[in-house]
Write an enzyme that holds these catalytic residues in place. Structure first.
Site, PDB file in Angstrom:
ATOM      1  N   GLY B 239       1.232   2.860   1.973  1.00 59.10           N
ATOM      2  CA  GLY B 239       2.174   3.891   1.538  1.00 59.10           C
ATOM      3  C   GLY B 239       2.777   3.631   0.160  1.00 59.10           C
ATOM      4  N   HIS B 240       3.549   4.588  -0.308  1.00 56.16           N
ATOM      5  CA  HIS B 240       4.125   4.487  -1.650  1.00 56.16           C
ATOM      6  C   HIS B 240       5.132   3.340  -1.774  1.00 56.16           C
ATOM      7  CE1 HIS B 240       6.986   8.066  -0.497  1.00 56.16           C
ATOM      8  NE2 HIS B 240       7.045   7.109   0.377  1.00 56.16           N
ATOM      9  N   ASN B 241       5.083   2.690  -2.937  1.00 56.05           N
ATOM     10  CA  ASN B 241       6.004   1.596  -3.269  1.00 56.05           C
ATOM     11  C   ASN B 241       5.829   0.338  -2.425  1.00 56.05           C
ATOM     12  OD1 ASN B 241       7.698   4.299  -3.968  1.00 56.05           O
ATOM     13  ND2 ASN B 241       8.120   2.648  -5.418  1.00 56.05           N
TER      14      ASN B 241
END
Lengths: 333, 333, 333
Positions: B239-241
């Site tokens: 997922g993001h980050n």
């Protein structure tokens, strides 16, 4: 939604399937295969499970494929050995899929692009597909025949739409996702899994966003639907004939089996599995990694494998953690 | 990492968002959106949860979006009805994503290829992207704009890099994987899931190998990171980050939710799920099919749903197997 | 199955690996790496776990890589510090993968297409690949070098076959699936995961259908096999050297780890995980979301994590639901 119209008489079907007609004029014209509840005078349908005989008797189907012993009163029937297998064969005959045809150009000459569309040179668009205004197709996007896209859709590299896919306005589909592939449908006949032809399509509502490597299968005969405003994360799988409501959230790696229906504002957290042919009521939340094995009323909050009310699951897991010591104490005591 | 610089004054933001400025000169120039801890004088940040007000007070942000009732002392704030939604809008205004632009040639004229690169004719490379020496792009690879690849990278057919992706040296990415797609971020406003623009990027270290059909989302504002020497199996989702350390092993069908951090030499066996915003310490091992729901110290070995120390899980499962008989006996006894 | 023949003498290998030859003429010619049970006079094999020394003694391998202390009698051995790492290096030397080579045309001039094949202009076919009669390649299909397809295969957009993949007749592969990518094999040496070169291939039997976004890895040295008539749903993962029997059903999001063998007519329902190196007997059924952690006899029906006989699992879950109240009552009583 172009379709080559093929028709067969009831007698033709009887001969091809080696079956026996009852209560049906042999020259009755059959032009489509339909589920019992959607069937009309020109439809052939089938009854695999005698439990649903009452439903079959009420069906308007012009002809129903049934086994030798099923009693549907004076409803027109075609008695065959294997109704489900016969149904699969009839789909193949009455709903033949056209051969794909590619021209030399990436965009087929019969395709229609709305104003302001921007297509990478390697994107391809199939025959008779219509794009609304301002659509963007990144490199390596492939759109099949007879699709319809609304305005402002953006498809990222490697996204694939199978034939007859319909997208609303402002739909975004991320890289390498697949919309409209064949559902997983087979019938075991003589030791082999015979394919049930998948000739339906997918309908995606306005403002839907679909992540990367997502798969949404087309319906067997009709649509798989994703409602307006629903957001789908990466690597989600949606089976054939699933109906997802509006403004749902389907988080990464979730899978929904065929013919299941979700209401509106349903959240399926990551890695959720949902069995086929059930309903999940609106505003329900399913905790991550859970498996939903039966229908849920509106506003449910469930977790676990199988899923149960979230609090029950939490308490059961806490109890499970204490169980080994608890058993030992009881034995000693 | 090219970026079109857009600036707004604090007053512009206040007007666009229908908010009220406090302790802030109206002509303060704002040029970026940043999280509280990374924000500077030219940044606008936001506080959604009043619990973190202390952190917000210490932030160097030139402006913070807050609700009407939050007290940040004399820190410059912009009071709005929905700080998180305003944050999403501000990203869209201050970090506009350039329109994709494709030339007629598969490799954009502004792209730079190092010595000895070999590209299949159907591979495409976007504007301003730079490839190191000896990179190999198989048929149907699509690399977006402003990417940077080190030396000796190999991308297999259908691999897609979204814009601004950065790969180290000797990175291999297998077929149909996607690096840099938008993270899954929405904010519910007036019954609709409004998109939080995803304008970050992905950084992949040296000697990383990424399997087939893997998805790695870009960060919201900054990077998602995969550390040097980490090996990622097929169908993994990041997922993001997320920040993955060095020399980790992420086995097939594993999913890691947004903003989670992994140390070095972490092994996530097949089908593991990890929730967002937690930390997994270095040299931890998570057993197959487990769900990690809270942070783990270094050297942990956990299994289960939810994950617990491996031995506890084994004992609990053994006890669970005996439980039905155990209950019966107690009832009798 | 073209292969560049490389040979090394036993002495060459000893020098490159810094090892010591015993019971082996230094000029023995070694031309391949093979597992112990398949090795012949020209093969080098390895023994990582001294537990299997008896098996190694019986092997016909011309040379076996072993640690300093292992006793294989007078079997020819090469003593090295890290036999598994040496094995990985030997694969790289003796089984070098040819550099990919693309011509300007989408279909390589040395490829052979059977009568009646229909290829979209953007589909690519590698050197020396042979297609049977009537194959259909949709836009964006990419087939590597030295592949062999039977008659009547259909590959949908974005499907990728790595080199040396072999498909039977009437195989269908849906969009964005990957067949033949590298398996997940590494050996930790000096703090880094060194790649074990994956130089095998995938063999797919007649009448197999493979859904969208499926990954099937090639074997390390030999084949990964999918038996005739097996049907694979979307997003399934099949590890290297897995052997799937005939007429199996692998439902969506299932994953099978390396070297596992399935009999015929095995059903793995959705989201099933199977560990590596086990056997699942014919006509077994594994319930959805289950994890199979040890071999199963023919006709098994199991469910759960870990999987156990289905009825036991059902009873255990029912007991678990009652457990919190049960514990309370016992405490009171």
């Amino acid at each position: 939604m172009s379709r080559t119209l093929v028709t067969l008489t009831a007698q033709d079907l009887a001969e091809r399937l080696g079956g026996v007609l009852e209560h049906c004029p042999p020259d009755r014209v059959i032009s489509e295969v339909k589920p019992l509840e959607e069937a009309g005078a020109g439809s052939v349908s089938f009854l695999a499970n005698p439990k649903y005989a009452a439903k079959a008797r009420e069906s308007a189907a012009g002809l129903i494929l049934v086994e030798a012993t099923v009693d549907l009163g004076d409803h027109p029937v075609l008695r065959v050995q294997h109704p489900y297998g016969a149904f699969a064969q009839a789909i193949g005959w009455l709903h033949p899929e056209p051969e794909p045809a590619w021209g030399a150009a990436p965009v087929h000459p019969t395709a229609v692009l709305g104003e302001g569309c921007r297509l990478a040179p390697s994107a391809t668009v199939g025959a008779r597909t219509v794009l609304g205004k301002g659509c963007v197709l990144h490199p390596g996007v492939h759109i099949g025949e007879d699709c319809a896209l609304g305005d402002g859709c953006e498809l990222f590299s490697g996204a694939v739409l199978y034939r007859r896919t319909r997208l609303g306005n402002r739909v975004a589909i991320h890289a390498n996702s697949v919309v409209g592939s064949d559902g997983y449908g087979y019938v075991l006949m003589e030791g082999r899994h015979a394919k049930i032809p998948q000739v339906g399509w997918v309908e995606v509502g306005d403002d839907v966003e679909i992540g990367a490597c997502v798969c949404i299968d087309r319906g067997v005969l009709g649509p798989t639907r994703i409602g307006e405003g629903t957001k789908i994360d990466n690597q989600v799988q949606v089976g054939h004939n699933v109906q997802v409501g509006k403004h749902c959230l389907l988080v990464s790696q979730t899978g929904i089996s065929g013919s299941t229906r979700l209401g509106d504002y349903v959240t399926l957290a990551g890695k959720v599995g949902v069995v086929g042919h059930i309903e999940i009521g609106s505003r329900s939340v399913v905790g991550g990694n859970s498996v939903v094995a039966k229908s849920l009323p509106e506003g449910s909050f469930v977790t676990g494998f199988p899923a149960r009310p979230h609090r029950e699951w939490t308490e059961a897991q806490a109890a499970l953690n204490r169980l080994p010591r608890f058993m030992k104490q009881l034995r000693k005591g």
